[in-house]
Write an enzyme that holds these catalytic residues in place. Structure first.
Site, PDB file in Angstrom:
ATOM      1  N   GLU A 171      11.069  20.007 -43.507  1.00  0.00           N
ATOM      2  CA  GLU A 171      10.723  20.109 -44.931  1.00  0.00           C
ATOM      3  C   GLU A 171      11.391  21.337 -45.546  1.00  0.00           C
ATOM      4  OE1 GLU A 171       6.660  20.080 -47.689  1.00  0.00           O
ATOM      5  OE2 GLU A 171       6.523  19.878 -45.521  1.00  0.00           O
TER       6      GLU A 171
ATOM      7  N   LYS B  61      -2.940  23.532 -42.478  1.00  0.00           N
ATOM      8  CA  LYS B  61      -1.684  22.826 -42.182  1.00  0.00           C
ATOM      9  C   LYS B  61      -0.523  23.545 -42.843  1.00  0.00           C
ATOM     10  CE  LYS B  61       1.707  19.684 -43.067  1.00  0.00           C
ATOM     11  NZ  LYS B  61       2.803  19.776 -44.060  1.00  0.00           N
TER      12      LYS B  61
ATOM     13  N   ASP C 156       6.102  27.273 -27.629  1.00  0.00           N
ATOM     14  CA  ASP C 156       5.286  26.068 -27.567  1.00  0.00           C
ATOM     15  C   ASP C 156       4.395  25.970 -28.800  1.00  0.00           C
ATOM     16  OD1 ASP C 156       3.536  24.010 -26.981  1.00  0.00           O
ATOM     17  OD2 ASP C 156       3.097  24.674 -24.947  1.00  0.00           O
TER      18      ASP C 156
ATOM     19  N   HIS D 292       7.987  21.252 -55.047  1.00  0.00           N
ATOM     20  CA  HIS D 292       8.320  20.173 -54.120  1.00  0.00           C
ATOM     21  C   HIS D 292       9.333  19.216 -54.738  1.00  0.00           C
ATOM     22  CE1 HIS D 292       5.970  20.570 -50.486  1.00  0.00           C
ATOM     23  NE2 HIS D 292       4.903  20.897 -51.174  1.00  0.00           N
TER      24      HIS D 292
END
Length: 379
Positions: A21, A213, A229, A326
């Protein structure tokens, strides 16, 4: 992508980010620029201990097991000496070992709970190797120990934990409230709305999930770029967000005495040696771009990336809305796919400056600009 202009503890960084993104990289850059002129980001390492556990069953008296453990504790640690010698020379190794009675949760269930210091490595292989060796010694000692009266001890699992509540980093920014004036909003209004957004994330798990998130957008991107990781870090951070019994925001905000402070405290188990760090060319380049940091410095950089991402998202949400940025990036992505020239991009961007750039409308306008037929829409 790369996000320049980050000032962390007085040092300037360009941060590598591996993510699908593009708006995440753009948002990080915007946050970095905003805070660079307001003192930059500050970080602090609050702990670096990792956890490993040996899960076992014992069908005898707890008091006998406790006495057995007290006698054998040092021998259990010594059973791993060949594995820990190099790590101990670097300042790491096994820090502590505890016997934990969990039989109130599962019948006959106990743990050996070990704390490790793994210095500049993430340490998963090191920890698991030590646990496997110690588990063998535990069973052997139990079989040979008559004082247990023949009560059976059975190892079920030996594995590290990806939850690292004592491997914590704090990152923060702070400025006078009036310095927050932005997007036609006063500093006072911005601070009030921003703090309310944090309050909502703490009260509403549906919002907290999306809120966190967005934080992980920044964290994961740097972790992937540096060969670490990201799934382990995701698991630890989401467990940390639920530590109170309700899933809440990973970031915090205070507005007091004319000052705005925004911070994050998260568990991060990272490494800069081992794994892909000396194998993958882009990982090596990413670490070089960061000045080849140690694990603690990388913890700070990653935490800052998450904090910056959250600031950018909340700043947009409480002012212009999230879609403006966006959709601007979305438009540029469409034009890149269409192989538009710089001049065409400028003209089309100007046309859509006050419109939502839906894909079909952008393609139609592009084709019209070039004087070519627009693709037919399949029914």
């Amino acid at each position: 992508g790369v996000a320049p202009n980050f000032v962390i503890n007085g040092k300037e960084y360009t941060i590598p980010m591996a993510i699908e993104e593009s708006s995440v990289v753009a948002a990080a850059c915007k946050s970095a620029k905003f805070w660079a002129s307001r003192g930059g980001f500050k970080t602090q390492i609050l702990g670096t201990q990792k956890i490993g556990q040996i899960h076992f069953l014992f069908d005898g008296k707890t008091e006998l097991l406790q006495s057995f453990f007290k006698q054998k504790k040092q021998l259990l640690i010594d059973s791993t000496s060949s594995l820990t010698s190099n790590m101990r020379q670097r300042g790491g190794g096994i820090l502590e070992i505890e016997l934990k009675d969990k039989s109130d949760l599962i019948e006959d269930y106990y743990q050996l709970h070990l704390s490790f210091e793994t210095v500049d490595s993430m340490g998963a292989n090191f920890i698991n190797s030590n646990l496997e060796e110690m588990a063998k010694a535990l069973e052997q000692f139990a079989n040979d120990h008559g004082a247990l009266n023949g009560d059976k001890l059975e190892v079920v699992m030996r594995i590290l934990s990806n939850y690292t509540p004592r491997c914590i980093v704090r990152a923060s920014v702070s400025c006078k409230i009036e310095e927050l004036a932005s997007e036609g909003v006063s500093g006072e209004d911005f601070a009030r709305k921003f703090k309310r957004a944090i309050d909502i994330a703490n009260a509403e798990p549906y919002r907290a999930t999306t809120h966190n998130k967005g934080i992980m957008n920044g964290i994961d991107a740097v972790i992937i770029a540096t060969g670490n990781d990201f799934r382990a870090v995701e698991a630890a951070c989401h467990t940390h967000a639920s530590a109170s019994g309700q899933y809440k925001s990973l970031t915090h905000c205070s507005v007091e005495n004319g000052m705005f402070t925004f911070w994050i405290e998260i568990p991060l188990a990272l490494g800069v040696v081992g794994g892909l760090t000396k194998l993958h060319p882009l990982v090596m380049k990413s670490l070089e771009m960061l000045g080849n940091p140690g694990a603690e410095e990388l913890m700070g950089i990653v935490a800052v990336s998450g904090l910056a991402q959250n600031f950018a998202a909340l700043r947009a949400l409480v002012t212009t809305g999230i879609q403006k940025g966006h959709m601007k990036m979305h438009l540029m992505n469409i034009l890149t796919q269409l192989e538009a020239t710089l001049e065409e991009k400028q003209k089309i961007a100007a046309h859509f400056s006050d419109k939502v750039p839906h894909h079909r409308e952008v393609v139609n306008y592009f084709c019209n600009l070039r004087g070519i037929p627009a693709p037919k829409v399949e029914k």
